[in-house]
Design an enzyme around this catalytic site. Sequence first.
Site, PDB file in Angstrom:
ATOM      1  N   CYS A   1       0.809  -1.209   0.000  1.00  0.00           N
ATOM      2  CA  CYS A   1       0.000   0.000   0.000  1.00  0.00           C
ATOM      3  C   CYS A   1       0.846   1.264   0.000  1.00  0.00           C
ATOM      4  O   CYS A   1       2.065   1.218  -0.018  1.00  0.00           O
ATOM      5  CB  CYS A   1      -0.929   0.017   1.215  1.00  0.00           C
ATOM      6  SG  CYS A   1      -0.098  -0.295   2.780  1.00  0.00           S
TER       7      CYS A   1
ATOM      8  N   ASP B   1      12.868  -6.505 -14.389  1.00  0.00           N
ATOM      9  CA  ASP B   1      13.290  -6.060 -13.051  1.00  0.00           C
ATOM     10  C   ASP B   1      13.784  -7.221 -12.214  1.00  0.00           C
ATOM     11  O   ASP B   1      14.836  -7.146 -11.581  1.00  0.00           O
ATOM     12  CB  ASP B   1      12.110  -5.426 -12.302  1.00  0.00           C
ATOM     13  CG  ASP B   1      11.457  -4.322 -13.075  1.00  0.00           C
ATOM     14  OD1 ASP B   1      10.383  -4.585 -13.628  1.00  0.00           O
ATOM     15  OD2 ASP B   1      12.029  -3.219 -13.134  1.00  0.00           O
TER      16      ASP B   1
END
Length: 535
Positions: free
Chosen positions: A8, A387
């Site tokens: 979050c 990544d």
Amino acid sequence: MAELHHECGVAAIYHLPGLVESPLAPRQGASHTSWHMPRLLLEIQNRGQLAAGMTSYDPESAQILETHKDVGTVSEVFDIQHQDRYLPLMQRLKGPAAIGHVRYATCGKEDRCYAHPFERTHIEKNKWFSFAFNGQIANYTQLMEEIQAKREFHLARQTDTEILMHLISQQLSGDRRPSLVELLTELSKKLDGAYNIVFLNALGEMFVARDPLGLRPLCYAIEGPMFAAASESVALSNLGFRNENIHTLAPGHAVIIQNNQIEVKKFAESPKTAHCFFEWIYFANVASTLDDRSVYLSRKALGEELAALEDIERGDDLIVVPVPDTSKAAADAMAYKLGVPSLEGLIRNRYIGRTFIEGKDRADKARLKYTPLREVLEGKRVLLVEDTIVRSTTMQVLISQLRERGGAKEVHVRVACPPIVAPCFYGIDMSSISELFAPRFIQSNAELTTEVQAEMARVLGADSLRYLPLPAIARSLGMSEGKLCRGCLTGEYPTPMGEQLYQLAVDDAAKKRQGIHVAPRRTYEQTQVVACSTN
């Protein structure tokens, strides 16, 4: 890296009366400062798309604190596309201060009652508060058991956020009137893990706090009467704060707003830091600066590290292709160093909504999200830059699609990160060893040989595979290794509970290899289902 998710992001904003005005102050006046919150949350939407919400403070309203939250993106939750619904909602949420949150769940259900902020109403203003947090409490189960051991206590949700709410409430119970710094100091003694907290009570008091290890990033800015904070600097700069006024909040410190005063205070000692390296590699917006290090420059440096290792034969048929979007900076830097074109051979479909792909398996999601361009790929040897590889499902699909639909002659995978060999217990959605790709071939702290990478490439369906070595991360971020959390790369964690949870994960993985049934679960969660009530 579509298969990896963050928990979050948090934000806060406050207009302090009586101070010199600023162009950032809302035209409608201080009481509409909270209207900036959806904009702040949109800027950190990359950190969570499952749910969003905010709490506003309005001393002129009978409600004083007003919370609005739901499952969905920021635009969906606040009806931003429908002015006839958005404007009345924001009128209800007006006020000189607000906190907000975007969520991706690593703990708890995908349900409105798990969305942040969590509000606790009370007849006493100092005990009526709302808060949201970013991170993961690693000793969540231990704290939960301590609370449930008392017959008069009850937990309605299976989430560490409710644990935090109870701990804060306990600090405020009875006749206690701790200062906000004292409250945070007591919390820090109980919590193990990552936690950035934004807090607002019915007295109009606010704090924005960062845990003593600084695991997750947190920035703040002060300009005239305006204060704001967010998980990433880009949210503050795009709101209009000048760069020289945007600061990193030091670990173990909090911005405290009380009695029309703003102060930065230390609430806990921070003998070491453990910044999550993934923030720079993947999670953060490329335009952000975290702990005084540019995300873009860090990813550029990772690409240069890849280029320094590259030994593939050059030729007119060799191209570099990034996996959209966060690999682009590394791919471009690598290509520039090699003198090879960096081309968008994979296009991400940005208009497939969360709901449309919900429930599909990871392979199907990857097919929906990415389209290979045959015009770019056909007959080419592709250096595919990613990544990291977590579970490998997405990578296998992409390699297959590059060959079958794109017509690529060869696919060579280059990963701007070392292998992920261990779970994360601090807020990233990878909590067991068995779900990870690399541990099938290499254990923590084992040597990553050419032979091992060749076998990994064979399983993925690639012509070759190369990871970055571990020291490349610290070099690229411009930080010493001792300042970073690299638990998922090394199996060495910065907190005692992290070490204990890793041993549990190792034990679970060993049982699975022996054919012993292990119930599917996140390492840090209980297996029982806890009822969910509405807020």
